[in-house]
Design an enzyme around this catalytic site. Structure first.
Site, PDB file in Angstrom:
ATOM      1  N   LYS A 187       0.847  -1.192   0.000  1.00  0.00           N
ATOM      2  CA  LYS A 187       0.000   0.000   0.000  1.00  0.00           C
ATOM      3  C   LYS A 187       0.881   1.239   0.000  1.00  0.00           C
ATOM      4  CE  LYS A 187      -3.026   2.791   2.935  1.00  0.00           C
ATOM      5  NZ  LYS A 187      -3.686   2.943   4.248  1.00  0.00           N
ATOM      6  N   GLU A 232      -8.555  12.371  12.225  1.00  0.00           N
ATOM      7  CA  GLU A 232      -7.716  11.244  12.654  1.00  0.00           C
ATOM      8  C   GLU A 232      -6.784  11.627  13.796  1.00  0.00           C
ATOM      9  OE1 GLU A 232      -5.357   7.463  10.726  1.00  0.00           O
ATOM     10  OE2 GLU A 232      -6.238   8.995   9.457  1.00  0.00           O
TER      11      GLU A 232
END
Length: 426
Positions: A187, A232
């Site tokens: 990723k 976040e």
């Protein structure tokens, strides 16, 4: 007092700090002055509003976190503190914003001269000054609670492409997918920027007020001209308990409630998004493990609903094994797979190769820490950097790329992530 370790030995200033209880202010942003050094950290109307600079350090490179932490320890040891409240975030507090990459990038840790804090039914004012400057007058605290003149509405903003056009950025995403399919990595998170021309100098209080109002579940921040509303939380440390909110996997909202509920269900079942999310949770758990005696997180993520997008989210909780300060924990966690990729070293190298831009402090830790090491460090997402002329703003958005990613879909996701700051400038 501003220092830099690059200029030689860093002398910690000797500060006098006083925290007193005050009536709870309704709107912290309204207390900020229209110019000078402004600091904001807001979540559901709680947090901080600060201004002025009592002490500050700029750091760079791979040791930027360690140098800032060492300086902060010296500052706290030299300070004379009178704290009448005794909560996390009272007494001596610093605010920081750190570069995403080792190079290039400038990081900063700032101690404001005045800090107004709110937590539940408690509120306080902290005043900080160098011993040599003497003390403030007794009427200064009341003055800090008076709303200032509101900011003027900005002129219509003109937007233009940043380092890459949308088509060029899709090409970078396609190349990343090819590298993942070839087995180079699992990723990578690729970001893009958007430029805004505000015409006149921007009063940052305008977008801050709108972000705090429109995104109350996010952490609205402003530190050293970097501002935004991030969903976040990289790490929060409070009296031995550490928590982290991991977001990875995104879908854009339509405004139709029934349709959005169906989209949320599809997001929760999406193999592509679940794979991306698993990498992010694993990276946080592995980074926190050496510092904790126990850790817990649910087997499956929940769907976090924001006004513009929905995310797969997991809250990780850990009990501290030692007194590691929150900034050191943030350094250990950065960059998580949510903003870098997996494996980290390979992903960061590919980011430098494909993005074609300097992230600056986008996607780096931003937050605060008190003298005990408690604090909150979020990831600087949904954010923008105000230029030195205060007329230009650079907006950022990033997307996690895995084997099943689609370049056009990732571009649409990045556009959705630009909406909070883009709308706040309007």
């Amino acid at each position: 007092m501003t220092t830099s370790p690059a200029s030689g030995a860093v002398d910690a200033p000797a500060l006098v700090v006083r925290t007193v209880r005050v009536p709870v202010p309704h709107d912290l942003v309204a207390l900020l002055p229209g110019d000078g050094e402004q600091i904001a950290w807001l979540h559901r109307r709680e947090g901080f509003a600060g201004w002025g600079v009592a002490a500050q350090i700029h750091t760079r490179g791979a040791d930027r976190f360690a140098e800032a932490q060492e300086w902060w320890q010296q500052v706290t040891h030299a300070a004379v503190v009178r704290d009448e409240v005794g909560l996390p975030g009272t007494g001596l507090v610093c605010f920081g914003s750190f570069a995403f990459a080792d190079e290039p990038g400038d990081s900063v840790l700032t101690v404001p001269q005045v800090l107004v804090g709110r937590r539940g039914r408690e509120a306080w004012v902290t005043t900080i000054h160098a011993i040599a400057e003497g003390s403030e007058g007794s009427g200064a605290v009341d003055q800090h609670l008076l709303p200032t003149d509101p900011p003027a509405r900005p002129q219509p903003v003109r937007f233009s492409d940043g380092a890459r056009s949308g088509t060029e950025w899709q090409g970078a995403v396609a190349e990343a997918i090819r590298r993942i399919a070839a087995g180079d990595l699992e990723k990578v998170v690729l970001a893009r920027d958007l430029l805004a021309d505000c015409g006149d100098p921007l009063d940052v209080r305008w977008p801050l007020a709108r972000l705090a109002e429109d995104y109350p579940s996010c952490w609205t921040f402003h530190v050293d001209s970097l501002f935004g509303a991030t969903p976040e939380m990289l790490v929060r440390r409070e009296r031995g308990l550490v928590t982290s909110r991991v977001l990875a996997g995104t879908i854009r909202r339509t405004g139709d409630e029934d349709h959005d509920l169906r989209l949320a269900a599809s997001l929760a079942r999406s193999s592509k998004d679940l794979e991306e999310h698993e990498y992010a949770v694993r990276s946080v758990a592995e980074a926190l493990e050496p510092y904790s005696s126990s850790m817990s997180f649910p087997e499956a993520p929940f769907v976090l609903h924001l006004p513009n997008v929905m995310h797969l989210a997991t809250d990780v909780a850990a009990v501290m094994d030692d007194d590691t300060p929150s900034l050191a924990l943030a350094a250990a966690l950065h960059p998580s797979a949510a903003v870098g990729g997996t494996p980290t070293v390979d992903a960061v190298a590919l980011i430098a190769e494909l993005e074609g831009m300097d992230r600056g402090r986008y996607a780096g830790p931003v937050g605060w820490m008190d003298a005990a090491g408690d604090g909150e460090w979020a990831i600087a997402l949904r954010s923008a950097q105000l230029g030195e002329d205060r007329r230009t703003v650079r907006l950022f958005a990033g997307c996690g790329i895995v084997a099943d990613s689609d370049p056009a879909a990732e571009l649409a996701e990045s556009q959705a992530k630009l909406v909070p700051v883009r709308n706040a400038l309007g």
